[in-house]
Motif scaffolding. Structure first.
Motif, PDB file in Angstrom:
ATOM      1  N   VAL A   1      -4.827   6.150  -3.852  1.00 53.17           N
ATOM      2  CA  VAL A   1      -3.968   5.972  -5.033  1.00 53.17           C
ATOM      3  C   VAL A   1      -4.457   4.779  -5.842  1.00 53.17           C
ATOM      4  O   VAL A   1      -4.575   3.674  -5.321  1.00 53.17           O
ATOM      5  CB  VAL A   1      -2.502   5.788  -4.619  1.00 53.17           C
ATOM      6  N   ILE A   2      -4.699   5.025  -7.114  1.00 52.09           N
ATOM      7  CA  ILE A   2      -5.158   3.943  -7.974  1.00 52.09           C
ATOM      8  C   ILE A   2      -4.163   3.590  -9.076  1.00 52.09           C
ATOM      9  O   ILE A   2      -4.287   2.549  -9.716  1.00 52.09           O
ATOM     10  CB  ILE A   2      -6.538   4.285  -8.603  1.00 52.09           C
ATOM     11  N   GLN A   3      -3.195   4.438  -9.282  1.00 51.86           N
ATOM     12  CA  GLN A   3      -2.130   4.118 -10.234  1.00 51.86           C
ATOM     13  C   GLN A   3      -0.921   4.974  -9.897  1.00 51.86           C
ATOM     14  O   GLN A   3      -1.055   6.140  -9.510  1.00 51.86           O
ATOM     15  CB  GLN A   3      -2.574   4.367 -11.676  1.00 51.86           C
ATOM     16  N   ALA A   4       0.274   4.370 -10.033  1.00 49.17           N
ATOM     17  CA  ALA A   4       1.511   5.071  -9.688  1.00 49.17           C
ATOM     18  C   ALA A   4       2.628   4.645 -10.622  1.00 49.17           C
ATOM     19  O   ALA A   4       2.768   3.461 -10.938  1.00 49.17           O
ATOM     20  CB  ALA A   4       1.902   4.780  -8.242  1.00 49.17           C
TER      21      ALA A   4
ATOM     22  N   LEU B   1       1.117  10.168  -9.922  1.00 51.03           N
ATOM     23  CA  LEU B   1       0.003   9.479  -9.272  1.00 51.03           C
ATOM     24  C   LEU B   1      -1.331   9.795  -9.925  1.00 51.03           C
ATOM     25  O   LEU B   1      -1.579  10.916 -10.392  1.00 51.03           O
ATOM     26  CB  LEU B   1      -0.076   9.883  -7.793  1.00 51.03           C
TER      27      LEU B   1
ATOM     28  N   GLU C   1       9.507  -0.089  -8.910  1.00 51.46           N
ATOM     29  CA  GLU C   1       8.332  -0.929  -8.673  1.00 51.46           C
ATOM     30  C   GLU C   1       8.058  -1.154  -7.186  1.00 51.46           C
ATOM     31  O   GLU C   1       6.897  -1.292  -6.784  1.00 51.46           O
ATOM     32  CB  GLU C   1       8.489  -2.285  -9.382  1.00 51.46           C
TER      33      GLU C   1
ATOM     34  N   THR D   1      -5.201   9.483  -8.542  1.00 48.91           N
ATOM     35  CA  THR D   1      -5.932   9.244  -7.286  1.00 48.91           C
ATOM     36  C   THR D   1      -7.435   9.325  -7.510  1.00 48.91           C
ATOM     37  O   THR D   1      -7.902   9.911  -8.500  1.00 48.91           O
ATOM     38  CB  THR D   1      -5.524  10.274  -6.212  1.00 48.91           C
TER      39      THR D   1
ATOM     40  N   LEU E   1       0.498   2.106  -3.907  1.00 49.63           N
ATOM     41  CA  LEU E   1      -0.828   1.559  -4.200  1.00 49.63           C
ATOM     42  C   LEU E   1      -1.561   1.053  -2.955  1.00 49.63           C
ATOM     43  O   LEU E   1      -2.751   0.754  -3.014  1.00 49.63           O
ATOM     44  CB  LEU E   1      -0.715   0.433  -5.230  1.00 49.63           C
TER      45      LEU E   1
ATOM     46  N   GLU F   1       6.211   1.888  -6.102  1.00 50.35           N
ATOM     47  CA  GLU F   1       4.864   1.886  -6.685  1.00 50.35           C
ATOM     48  C   GLU F   1       3.929   0.962  -5.916  1.00 50.35           C
ATOM     49  O   GLU F   1       2.770   1.311  -5.653  1.00 50.35           O
ATOM     50  CB  GLU F   1       4.949   1.473  -8.167  1.00 50.35           C
ATOM     51  N   ARG F   2       4.451  -0.212  -5.562  1.00 48.18           N
ATOM     52  CA  ARG F   2       3.618  -1.141  -4.791  1.00 48.18           C
ATOM     53  C   ARG F   2       3.213  -0.542  -3.452  1.00 48.18           C
ATOM     54  O   ARG F   2       2.075  -0.711  -2.996  1.00 48.18           O
ATOM     55  CB  ARG F   2       4.349  -2.470  -4.599  1.00 48.18           C
TER      56      ARG F   2
END
Length: 477
Positions: free
Chosen positions: A399-402, A420, A387, A422, A394, A390-391
């Motif tokens: 990047v919109i989700q990881a 990822l 996590e 994007t 972002l 991931e933070r």
């Protein structure tokens, strides 16, 4: 182990009186006696008083070498000062926040100074080392219950946890270790683990209590070269280091003076362990953690269909397998607590148990660690929390989700892979790595960056992490 050294006595001074000419350190190939090391520690204590360091102050060491680290630990023991070594690979923002959280008020940084940290800390300068040594003749009493070390964990969030131990905690961890891993004055232990980790600090106390010799260098030395050039009897390794010795260097460790390998840091490779055993070495796997001062269990491993065991319970430690197979630990080596906003907070429940977050079971009277209750995994001996990565991902513009999960790696045990999504469906690996280098430690940067699979759940819905772990298992197959 029967220890003649009293708990309330400085171990360095004890050994310096008992055998003053015996080598406490082999430093860059030069033997440094217990009496000389004791003399240098005494000079540091005088310098601490002269520069204004007081009882219960907190001293951070940044970029210190192994010799200075050892000297400072014992100087802090004699002066009731908290010794706080920090991993220099942590970003400066993270180190600064950690220093503020732990209320650190002194900084010793022999290599490079952080101007930002000096806004919050006083600067301690180590004295020059001289060789005009005299044999000591008076024991030094210390307070074994006072806080001595504050060790930063790898950190599951932006700021690492500050785990505080007393000398008494380190003492009983070292004494317990002797029951599985004998250490005598004629033995030597290579400082092969970082001394900002509890595993490295534990080597110092094991050698001090046994009157053995620490071997270390001011600059990086190839491990294979060191083992062939010096008679080293004991060696702490993680799986990554053993892999490099046996596979990259193609070493026959039985041709060196090495007798014992203490193998920790997470997942270990059974073929590597068997290879080292076949070369005539005693390989001991170990289960431990920062909170317990290093080892909790240690023994020759049992190989099973469930995996390789991590040792038998050591003296002064206790283990309970609780609900959901979570491992609870307690005992004399258990940390005094965690420093948070300058205050000490307990790490245990009402019954004195520390909830490790590890899952395990007993197999032939040894602990078999089966996994984590959360997502944390270990790579080359370092804790990695997905996590956190991931933070940081972002924060990258596209990047919109990881989702970050581990994949198996023969050298490091496990390494992170990032999946990822994007805005432009492109993944610029170089730009991502550069971005992450400013937010997380280098060892946490993923090895691979892959696109979200088409079968993943739509944006805005919590992903099924287990599906990503399954995908990662296919890497390198």
């Amino acid at each position: 182990m029967s220890v003649s050294l009293p708990l309330d006595t400085c171990p360095l001074r004890y050994q310096a009186i008992k055998d003053p000419t015996h080598s406490a350190f082999l430093w860059d190939g030069h033997a440094l006696s217990y009496a000389l090391i004791d003399h240098w520690v005494n000079d540091i204590c005088l310098a601490m008083a002269k520069q204004g360091i007081q009882t219960n102050d907190r001293l951070m060491l940044l970029n210190g070498n192994a010799l200075d680290t050892c000297l400072l630990i014992i100087a802090c023991l004699r002066t009731d000062v908290l010794f706080c070594p920090v991993n220099p690979s942590f970003p400066e923002d993270q180190i600064t926040q950690y220093a503020l959280n732990a209320s650190i008020n002194w900084l010793c940084s022999p290599a490079t100074l952080s101007e930002r940290l000096l806004q919050y800390c006083n600067h301690f300068v180590l004295p020059e080392k001289n060789h005009n040594v005299q044999r000591p003749n008076t024991l030094i009493k210390i307070n074994p219950n006072a806080l001595l070390t504050v060790v930063a964990t790898s950190g599951s969030t932006g700021t690492p946890k500050a785990i505080a131990h007393s000398y008494k905690n380190h003492f009983f961890n070292a004494v317990g270790s002797q029951s599985a891993l004998p250490l005598k004055p004629e033995d030597s232990w290579l400082v092969s683990l970082p001394l900002f980790h509890v595993g490295g600090i534990a080597i110092i106390f094991r050698c001090l209590l046994a009157g053995a010799t620490l071997i270390a260098f001011s600059k990086h030395q190839p491990l294979a070269e060191t083992l062939t050039s010096y008679r080293i009897s004991h060696l702490s390794l993680v799986n990554t280091q053993l892999y490099r010795l046996l596979i990259h260097e193609k070493m026959h460790l039985g041709n060196t003076g090495l007798r014992y390998i203490l193998l920790g840091g997470g997942i270990a490779s059974q073929p590597l362990v068997e290879t080292a055993q076949n070369q005539g070495l005693v390989v001991l796997t170990t289960y431990g953690m920062t909170e317990m001062g290093s080892q909790v269990c240690t023994d020759k491993p049992v190989f099973s269909q469930y995996g390789m065991t991590s040792g038998s319970l050591l003296p002064y430690c206790d283990i309970k397998i609780a609900d959901h197979d979570e491992i609870y630990v307690r005992g004399k080596p258990l940390a005094q607590g965690i420093l948070h906003k300058g205050e000490l907070q307990t790490v245990t429940d009402a019954s004195g148990w520390y909830h490790t977050g590890d899952r395990g079971k007993w197999l032939n009277n040894q602990i078999l660690v089966t996994g984590r209750t959360d997502n944390l995994f270990i790579s080359g001996g370092e804790n990695i929390q997905p996590e956190e990565i991931e933070r940081a991902l972002l924060l990258f513009p596209t990047v919109i989700q990881a989702v970050v999960v581990p994949y198996l790696n023969v050298e490091f045990g496990q390494r992170p892979v990032a999946y990822l999504k994007t805005t432009d469906s492109l993944i610029n690996v170089d730009a991502l790595k550069q971005h992450l280098s400013h937010h997380i430690a280098r060892f946490k940067v993923p090895d691979k960056f892959l696109p979200f699979p088409d079968t993943s759940q739509s944006l805005g819905i919590k992903v099924n992490r287990q599906k990503f772990k399954f995908l990662a298992q296919q890497i390198n197959r």
